[in-house]
Design a protein around this motif. Structure first.
Motif, PDB file in Angstrom:
ATOM      1  N   GLY A  59      -8.969 -13.511  13.042  1.00  0.00           N
ATOM      2  CA  GLY A  59      -9.582 -12.307  12.506  1.00  0.00           C
ATOM      3  C   GLY A  59      -8.805 -11.660  11.378  1.00  0.00           C
ATOM      4  N   HIS A  60      -7.774 -12.321  10.873  1.00  0.00           N
ATOM      5  CA  HIS A  60      -7.008 -11.766   9.758  1.00  0.00           C
ATOM      6  C   HIS A  60      -7.818 -11.853   8.467  1.00  0.00           C
ATOM      7  CE1 HIS A  60      -3.818 -12.521  12.729  1.00  0.00           C
ATOM      8  NE2 HIS A  60      -3.156 -11.563  12.116  1.00  0.00           N
ATOM      9  N   SER A  61      -7.569 -10.906   7.583  1.00  0.00           N
ATOM     10  CA  SER A  61      -8.330 -10.814   6.341  1.00  0.00           C
ATOM     11  C   SER A  61      -7.617 -11.546   5.207  1.00  0.00           C
ATOM     12  CB  SER A  61      -8.507  -9.346   5.952  1.00  0.00           C
ATOM     13  OG  SER A  61      -8.965  -9.222   4.618  1.00  0.00           O
ATOM     14  N   PRO A  62      -8.235 -12.574   4.629  1.00  0.00           N
ATOM     15  CA  PRO A  62      -7.619 -13.237   3.475  1.00  0.00           C
ATOM     16  C   PRO A  62      -7.347 -12.265   2.334  1.00  0.00           C
ATOM     17  CG  PRO A  62      -9.406 -14.584   4.346  1.00  0.00           C
ATOM     18  CD  PRO A  62      -9.475 -13.260   5.058  1.00  0.00           C
ATOM     19  N   GLY A  63      -8.237 -11.309   2.140  1.00  0.00           N
ATOM     20  CA  GLY A  63      -8.046 -10.340   1.073  1.00  0.00           C
ATOM     21  C   GLY A  63      -6.788  -9.509   1.262  1.00  0.00           C
ATOM     22  N   VAL A  64      -6.549  -9.063   2.497  1.00  0.00           N
ATOM     23  CA  VAL A  64      -5.350  -8.273   2.786  1.00  0.00           C
ATOM     24  C   VAL A  64      -4.100  -9.130   2.604  1.00  0.00           C
ATOM     25  CG1 VAL A  64      -4.079  -7.044   4.593  1.00  0.00           C
ATOM     26  CG2 VAL A  64      -6.552  -6.700   4.359  1.00  0.00           C
ATOM     27  N   VAL A  65      -4.134 -10.352   3.127  1.00  0.00           N
ATOM     28  CA  VAL A  65      -2.989 -11.258   3.021  1.00  0.00           C
ATOM     29  C   VAL A  65      -2.662 -11.543   1.561  1.00  0.00           C
ATOM     30  CG1 VAL A  65      -2.184 -13.611   3.490  1.00  0.00           C
ATOM     31  CG2 VAL A  65      -3.322 -12.291   5.285  1.00  0.00           C
ATOM     32  N   ILE A  66      -3.672 -11.843   0.763  1.00  0.00           N
ATOM     33  CA  ILE A  66      -3.445 -12.168  -0.643  1.00  0.00           C
ATOM     34  C   ILE A  66      -2.871 -10.974  -1.389  1.00  0.00           C
ATOM     35  CG2 ILE A  66      -4.562 -12.786  -2.815  1.00  0.00           C
ATOM     36  CD1 ILE A  66      -4.197 -15.080  -0.786  1.00  0.00           C
ATOM     37  N   LYS A  67      -3.372  -9.771  -1.128  1.00  0.00           N
ATOM     38  CA  LYS A  67      -2.826  -8.587  -1.798  1.00  0.00           C
ATOM     39  C   LYS A  67      -1.346  -8.409  -1.462  1.00  0.00           C
ATOM     40  CE  LYS A  67      -3.415  -3.657  -2.611  1.00  0.00           C
ATOM     41  NZ  LYS A  67      -1.949  -3.434  -2.640  1.00  0.00           N
ATOM     42  N   GLN A  68      -0.989  -8.601  -0.184  1.00  0.00           N
ATOM     43  CA  GLN A  68       0.414  -8.473   0.202  1.00  0.00           C
ATOM     44  C   GLN A  68       1.279  -9.510  -0.510  1.00  0.00           C
ATOM     45  OE1 GLN A  68      -0.479  -8.717   4.490  1.00  0.00           O
ATOM     46  NE2 GLN A  68       0.663  -6.785   4.741  1.00  0.00           N
ATOM     47  N   LEU A  69       0.797 -10.746  -0.577  1.00  0.00           N
ATOM     48  CA  LEU A  69       1.564 -11.794  -1.243  1.00  0.00           C
ATOM     49  C   LEU A  69       1.689 -11.521  -2.742  1.00  0.00           C
ATOM     50  CD1 LEU A  69       0.238 -15.012   0.548  1.00  0.00           C
ATOM     51  CD2 LEU A  69       2.461 -13.915   0.850  1.00  0.00           C
ATOM     52  N   ARG A  70       0.604 -11.082  -3.358  1.00  0.00           N
ATOM     53  CA  ARG A  70       0.669 -10.761  -4.791  1.00  0.00           C
ATOM     54  C   ARG A  70       1.672  -9.651  -5.059  1.00  0.00           C
ATOM     55  NH1 ARG A  70      -5.802 -10.852  -6.418  1.00  0.00           N
ATOM     56  NH2 ARG A  70      -5.941 -13.119  -6.801  1.00  0.00           N
ATOM     57  N   ASP A  71       1.695  -8.634  -4.201  1.00  0.00           N
ATOM     58  CA  ASP A  71       2.646  -7.534  -4.373  1.00  0.00           C
ATOM     59  C   ASP A  71       4.084  -8.039  -4.247  1.00  0.00           C
ATOM     60  OD1 ASP A  71       0.582  -5.756  -4.753  1.00  0.00           O
ATOM     61  OD2 ASP A  71       0.628  -4.953  -2.706  1.00  0.00           O
ATOM     62  N   LEU A  72       4.334  -8.921  -3.278  1.00  0.00           N
ATOM     63  CA  LEU A  72       5.678  -9.460  -3.100  1.00  0.00           C
ATOM     64  C   LEU A  72       6.104 -10.302  -4.296  1.00  0.00           C
ATOM     65  CD1 LEU A  72       5.515 -10.551   0.654  1.00  0.00           C
ATOM     66  CD2 LEU A  72       6.906  -8.704  -0.288  1.00  0.00           C
TER      67      LEU A  72
END
Length: 231
Positions: A59-72
């Motif tokens: 149930g994890h959100s790809p959109g949330v994960v990608i935003k976190q990775l982009r920020d890092l």
């Protein structure tokens, strides 16, 4: 000795030791949210970020994960993300991996168990002590390789019916007197009437030589646990 190796460290280890070439450990999918947890609060420039699957994707959100990775990637100039996936190949995990590979603004490598289906760079498991580095990496070099470096001890019992291999605790290398330059390992041989027993292991010097050899062969980078290599 391991100046050319990315040393994998946890956030706690980084409080006391910050390697010049760091690989951040223990980032994983959140047990309570839709994104990632245990994100680094600081990283040296051009570090690696390891994302593991110790917490399953559910149930994890790809959109949330990608935003976190982009920020890092933006905040710390992350050199590459290594998807250290070791568990079951669920549809959700593979879909998440595909989205991370497609949308992360830096190179992304995935473990060899998954890489065949993606055609992307590979985070390759350590070469066994009885296998040459050239053979271990040859299948993947064109895709790009980040190679894990780790102790690997094995006993091989050779009889007239075949060879039986047994993994050993990585604590025998210092007692092995013979050196195999091509395999970057130390070994010993015992001969009995009905069998020959080969014991192979890598000292820290062997691991350092292996890492140097890997870079000369075209590996993008080598990664080893700080606890195993320097402590």
């Amino acid at each position: 000795m391991f100046s050319n190796v990315y040393l994998a460290v946890t956030s706690r280890e980084m409080e006391n030791f910050l390697p010049k070439k760091a690989a951040y450990l223990s980032c994983h999918f959140s047990p309570s949210g839709q994104g990632l947890s245990n994100l680094p609060r600081c990283l040296p420039e051009n570090s690696l970020l390891l994302l593991d699957d110790s917490m399953p994707v559910c149930g994890h959100s790809p959109g949330v994960v990608i935003k976190q990775l982009r920020d890092l990637v933006k905040d710390f100039s992350v050199k590459a993300v290594l998807l250290d996936f070791q568990g079951e190949k669920t549809e959700q995990l593979q879909a998440m991996a595909q989205e991370i590979l497609r949308s992360t603004p830096c190179p992304v490598a995935i473990t060899d168990a998954y890489a065949k289906g993606f055609g992307c760079p590979v985070f390759l498991s350590p070469p066994p002590a009885d296998r040459s580095l050239e053979k271990h990496i040859s299948k993947w070099l064109k895709q790009g390789v980040y190679l894990e470096i780790a102790p690997c001890s094995v006993k091989m019992e050779v009889t007239e019916t075949g060879c039986r291999k047994t993994a050993l605790p990585s604590s025998v290398a210092e007692n092995l007197l013979l050196h195999h330059e091509n395999l970057c390992c130390h070994y010993d041989v015992e001969v009995f009437p009905d069998r020959a027993v080969f014991t192979l292991d890598r000292t820290k010097d062997d691991l350092a030589a292996l890492a140097e050899k890997a870079m000369k062969l075209g590996v993008w980078g080598t990664v080893g646990l700080y606890q195993e290599l320097l402590k």
